[in-house]
Design a protein around this motif. Sequence first.
Motif, PDB file in Angstrom:
ATOM      1  N   MET A 239      42.464  25.840  26.598  1.00 52.58           N
ATOM      2  CA  MET A 239      41.560  26.786  26.027  1.00 52.58           C
ATOM      3  C   MET A 239      41.173  26.728  24.793  1.00 52.58           C
ATOM      4  O   MET A 239      41.586  26.090  23.846  1.00 52.58           O
ATOM      5  N   ALA A 240      39.655  26.833  24.592  1.00 51.71           N
ATOM      6  CA  ALA A 240      39.126  26.455  23.272  1.00 51.71           C
ATOM      7  C   ALA A 240      38.016  27.567  23.014  1.00 51.71           C
ATOM      8  O   ALA A 240      37.858  28.299  23.974  1.00 51.71           O
ATOM      9  N   PRO A 241      37.705  27.600  21.758  1.00 55.03           N
ATOM     10  CA  PRO A 241      36.415  28.493  21.348  1.00 55.03           C
ATOM     11  C   PRO A 241      35.261  28.369  22.459  1.00 55.03           C
ATOM     12  O   PRO A 241      35.041  27.326  23.252  1.00 55.03           O
ATOM     13  N   PRO A 242      34.939  29.541  23.050  1.00 57.08           N
ATOM     14  CA  PRO A 242      34.729  30.857  22.248  1.00 57.08           C
ATOM     15  C   PRO A 242      35.917  31.791  22.665  1.00 57.08           C
ATOM     16  O   PRO A 242      36.114  32.727  21.999  1.00 57.08           O
ATOM     17  N   ILE A 243      36.631  31.578  23.499  1.00 56.91           N
ATOM     18  CA  ILE A 243      37.859  32.282  23.812  1.00 56.91           C
ATOM     19  C   ILE A 243      38.829  32.181  23.027  1.00 56.91           C
ATOM     20  O   ILE A 243      39.427  33.039  22.305  1.00 56.91           O
ATOM     21  N   GLY A 244      39.420  31.213  22.466  1.00 56.76           N
ATOM     22  CA  GLY A 244      40.342  30.657  21.209  1.00 56.76           C
ATOM     23  C   GLY A 244      41.652  31.064  21.971  1.00 56.76           C
ATOM     24  O   GLY A 244      41.783  31.735  22.821  1.00 56.76           O
ATOM     25  N   GLU A 245      42.494  30.595  20.954  1.00 58.79           N
ATOM     26  CA  GLU A 245      43.976  30.565  21.406  1.00 58.79           C
ATOM     27  C   GLU A 245      44.598  31.963  21.184  1.00 58.79           C
ATOM     28  O   GLU A 245      45.545  32.373  22.066  1.00 58.79           O
ATOM     29  N   ASP A 246      43.928  32.853  20.724  1.00 60.82           N
ATOM     30  CA  ASP A 246      44.415  34.230  20.383  1.00 60.82           C
ATOM     31  C   ASP A 246      44.353  34.912  21.854  1.00 60.82           C
ATOM     32  O   ASP A 246      45.211  35.901  22.135  1.00 60.82           O
ATOM     33  N   HIS A 247      43.542  34.466  22.588  1.00 60.04           N
ATOM     34  CA  HIS A 247      43.429  35.199  23.978  1.00 60.04           C
ATOM     35  C   HIS A 247      43.640  34.141  25.322  1.00 60.04           C
ATOM     36  O   HIS A 247      43.174  34.244  26.173  1.00 60.04           O
ATOM     37  N   ALA A 248      44.497  33.072  24.957  1.00 62.63           N
ATOM     38  CA  ALA A 248      44.607  31.939  25.982  1.00 62.63           C
ATOM     39  C   ALA A 248      45.800  32.099  26.601  1.00 62.63           C
ATOM     40  O   ALA A 248      46.323  31.310  27.254  1.00 62.63           O
ATOM     41  N   TRP A 249      46.675  33.440  26.558  1.00 66.78           N
ATOM     42  CA  TRP A 249      47.912  33.813  27.235  1.00 66.78           C
ATOM     43  C   TRP A 249      47.437  34.548  28.441  1.00 66.78           C
ATOM     44  O   TRP A 249      46.763  35.483  28.364  1.00 66.78           O
ATOM     45  N   GLN A 250      48.317  34.124  29.652  1.00 67.77           N
ATOM     46  CA  GLN A 250      48.085  35.055  30.540  1.00 67.77           C
ATOM     47  C   GLN A 250      49.661  34.957  31.466  1.00 67.77           C
ATOM     48  O   GLN A 250      50.350  34.092  31.207  1.00 67.77           O
ATOM     49  N   MET A 251      49.805  36.060  32.332  1.00 64.15           N
ATOM     50  CA  MET A 251      50.795  35.678  33.363  1.00 64.15           C
ATOM     51  C   MET A 251      50.427  34.768  34.315  1.00 64.15           C
ATOM     52  O   MET A 251      49.292  34.436  34.803  1.00 64.15           O
ATOM     53  N   PRO A 252      51.397  34.224  35.288  1.00 63.92           N
ATOM     54  CA  PRO A 252      51.040  33.379  36.207  1.00 63.92           C
ATOM     55  C   PRO A 252      50.061  34.102  37.421  1.00 63.92           C
ATOM     56  O   PRO A 252      50.629  35.163  37.805  1.00 63.92           O
ATOM     57  N   GLN A 253      49.412  33.258  37.610  1.00 64.76           N
ATOM     58  CA  GLN A 253      48.253  33.723  38.847  1.00 64.76           C
ATOM     59  C   GLN A 253      47.556  32.562  39.379  1.00 64.76           C
ATOM     60  O   GLN A 253      47.616  31.588  38.858  1.00 64.76           O
ATOM     61  N   GLY A 254      47.173  32.772  40.610  1.00 66.13           N
ATOM     62  CA  GLY A 254      46.328  31.889  41.267  1.00 66.13           C
ATOM     63  C   GLY A 254      45.768  32.241  42.616  1.00 66.13           C
ATOM     64  O   GLY A 254      45.974  33.169  43.246  1.00 66.13           O
ATOM     65  N   GLY A 255      45.094  31.284  43.315  1.00 69.84           N
ATOM     66  CA  GLY A 255      44.398  31.287  44.466  1.00 69.84           C
ATOM     67  C   GLY A 255      45.429  31.349  45.673  1.00 69.84           C
ATOM     68  O   GLY A 255      46.457  30.688  45.798  1.00 69.84           O
ATOM     69  N   LEU A 256      45.041  32.226  46.619  1.00 65.35           N
ATOM     70  CA  LEU A 256      45.903  32.475  47.982  1.00 65.35           C
ATOM     71  C   LEU A 256      45.242  31.010  48.938  1.00 65.35           C
ATOM     72  O   LEU A 256      44.144  30.774  48.682  1.00 65.35           O
TER      73      LEU A 256
END
Length: 168
Positions: free
Chosen positions: A32-49
Amino acid sequence: MTDPDSLPYRPCVGVMLVNREGLVFVGRRSGMAPPIGEDHAWQMPQGGLDKGEEPFEGALRELWEETNIRSVEPIAETAGWVTYDLPPELVGVAWKGRYRGQRQKWFALRFTGDDGEIDIATPAGGKHKPEFSEWRWESVDKLCSLIVPFKRASYEEVVAELAPKIGR
């Protein structure tokens, strides 16, 4: 430019993994890199079916592929599907331009193992490319502030529905 309205949503699953203390697993997305940045680079596990895969089975598979975790028991699931749209600059780029965003079924699962089971460096027994560069347990109240802005409304919906059921 691709017209987003002409594209379908990608069928996906997500996991709100809760430990014994009522904290939720989050991983920092690799790369993850700008413009998103590391402050918003966290998530719960997820993915395609996968084609023909049932959502709960897909959630268990995605969790294993991203974290190596198998020690879980179900708590709850969202009543329906939660959607989000990609920002215009990602439509036509992400997922080879085939989708406008994601349509997700979310599951709250209780983690019954210990933290030693979690392996984001060699998930799925080393058979899957790492998706997270680090992980931590986080308060459910902070989840929505950690996600990329274009997914925030979907996280708010998931948290509103599942958080009351996780027994914090």
